[in-house]
Design an enzyme around this catalytic site. Structure first.
Site: not given
Length: 505
Positions: A31, A159, A213
């Site tokens: 990510d 997150d 997410e």
């Protein structure tokens, strides 16, 4: 600053190392985190395993760019330790030093990240939000002694994307995070980045086939009109994408400083798998995940980058010693199309600066049933701009990174209203059972035409259809000798009204 390598120009024998996309020198990444433009540089932080090329030892890697096209890799920014892994998050420039971390006039950079606490630590098994700060422009970081600053006692709270809200409700920091397995976005406010108050929650809604997410929340003008602002909430999910596995969806609505209020197109509750095609996806391909946007981009542009991989096979893709690239940076906007407001994406950067040699052009040409190899259009790193007019053909399109017959097919079936990428014969596909695929997206002609811009790199294809209304991102692993570009039609004829191929380096 500790510069390691310029990843995109490093000499390597690896035939899959991208020329246009960022990849770490010799480690794993996933990510994107902490995207921010600061002191003339775009900073890309990312989930990184500094000790290997599969997921683990989660820390924040770091790269910078002046142009979003060429990236320089730096030393690990925020490292895991015996107590915590450093999961995803964001960075803000705390200009007025609301956090108290800086005595200087410019204010610190503050990273807000998820602490995934390890066995034996004080908060074992919990995911909570923590802070680190930098006083040297983002190269070295100090963890806040009072971490975590927001702890819900949850194992799936992660997150955080933090933004500065200035509106009718006041001026304060807003954190957008997720309770991943509850399919819920949670919003908090703070005056100092250390003390947080719950504002509201959003969800479940639309796609809920996997954990939620990496959310993001930002305003955009509709059709460039600053008097007509809408808010966009993005949330990524895994699995549950429209073509299996990882994907990102978005919602358009309004945010009053407390609550995100979606437009009426939202389906509340848990998804009906048969309705995936009705939802609003950031990208319809298999390999565009954890997309988030830059803070403080110049000229109020909204720029976004995603991880170019899919958790179904992420640890198995055949690259070494690195594993996983990032997508191209995209500039996103809201535009009205057919009476509906939708997200439109365009590749960011000055692509003319990367043109390598003479451009190949094809005049208007009818493609009859069969495959036509375009001599002098071969290459491994290309931008392709093509416009099709459908005729009697059941299917038509391009074959990329091919051997003259097989390759990666990017095609259109106008009677079905679909765009597809077929990578079953794209090269190396046997490293995981779920990799060979035909992936589809809804696509309609505009004024009788289909317009595609396609970026081909050594291990990927990114398709921007109808000027960015629909996008598809796919990894491919072709043979080094598979360089041909072909056009084709089946079951009849179609017309290429224009085609231009630019070699890039």
């Amino acid at each position: 600053m500790d510069t390691l390598t310029t990843s995109n120009t490093a000499a390597t024998a690896d035939i899959y190392r991208p020329a246009l996309h960022y990849a770490a020198r010799n480690t794993w990444l996933n990510d994107p985190n902490g995207l921010i433009f600061h002191n003339g540089l775009y900073h890309l932080y990312y989930q990184n395993n500094p000790l290997g090329n599969v997921w683990g030892n989660m820390s924040w890697g770091h790269a910078t760019s002046t142009d979003l096209l060429t990236w320089t890799e730096h030393a690990v920014a925020i490292a895991c330790d015996e107590n915590e892994d450093i999961f995803s998050g964001s960075i803000v420039h705390d200009r007025h030093n609301t956090s108290g971390f800086s005595a200087g006039s410019d204010g610190p950079l503050v990273a807000v990240y998820t602490s995934a606490f390890k066995p034996g630590s004080l908060h074992e098994g919990v995911q909570a939000q923590s802070l680190a700060y930098s006083l040297d422009g983002g190269y070295t970081w100090t963890k806040h002694g009072g971490n975590p600053v927001l702890n819900r006692g949850s194992a799936e709270f992660r997150d955080p994307k933090v933004l500065r809200y200035d509106g009718g409700a006041g001026s304060y920091w807003v954190m957008v995070a997720v309770e991943a397995t509850d399919f819920q976005v949670v919003l908090y406010k703070s005056d100092d980045l250390k003390n947080w108050e719950l504002l509201s929650t959003f969800g479940p809604a639309n796609a809920t086939g996997g954990v939620w997410e990496c959310p993001d929340l930002f305003p955009l003008p509709v059709d460039g009109d600053p008097e007509n602002l809408k808010w966009v909430l993005t949330v990524n999910l895994n699995p549950g994408g429209p073509n299996r596995g990882s994907a990102g969806q978005y919602f358009i609505g309004d945010f009053d400083g407390t609550t995100f209020i979606p437009d009426s197109t939202v389906t509340e509750g848990f998804q009906d798998p048969d309705r995936l095609g009705e939802y609003q996806w950031l990208d319809w391909g298999r390999d565009y995940y954890a997309a988030v946007s830059f803070s403080d981009a110049p000229d109020n542009r909204r720029l976004m980058i995603a991880w170019m991989n899919n958790w179904e096979y992420a640890n198995h893709i055949p690259t070494t010693p690195w594993r996983s690239p990032m997508s191209l940076a995209r500039e996103i906007s809201l535009q009205t199309r057919d009476g509906n407001v939708c997200l439109v994406q365009q590749p960011a950067g000055d692509w003319t600066a990367l043109a390598d040699r003479d451009t190949y052009r094809l005049a208007e040409t009818t493609i009859n049933d069969g495959v036509q190899v375009l001599k002098s259009a071969e290459g491994t790193v290309q931008r392709i701009d093509v416009s099709f007019t459908p005729g009697s053909a059941e299917e038509f399109g391009l074959i990329l990174r091919g051997d003259g017959v097989t390759g990666t097919r990017v095609g259109i079936r106008s009677s079905e209203g679909t765009l597809f990428v077929d990578r079953r014969k794209s090269g190396q596909t046997d490293f995981h059972d779920s990799f060979p695929s035909i992936d589809t997206a809804p696509l309609q002609a505009a004024s009788g035409s289909y317009d595609l811009t396609i970026f081909v790199d050594r291990c990927s294809v990114e398709v921007f259809a109808q000027y960015g209304r629909v996008t598809m991102t796919e990894l491919i692993f072709p043979a080094e000798t598979s360089t041909s570009l072909s056009v084709y039609a089946t079951g009849g004829a179609a017309t290429i009204t224009s085609l231009q191929v630019t070699q890039l380096s």
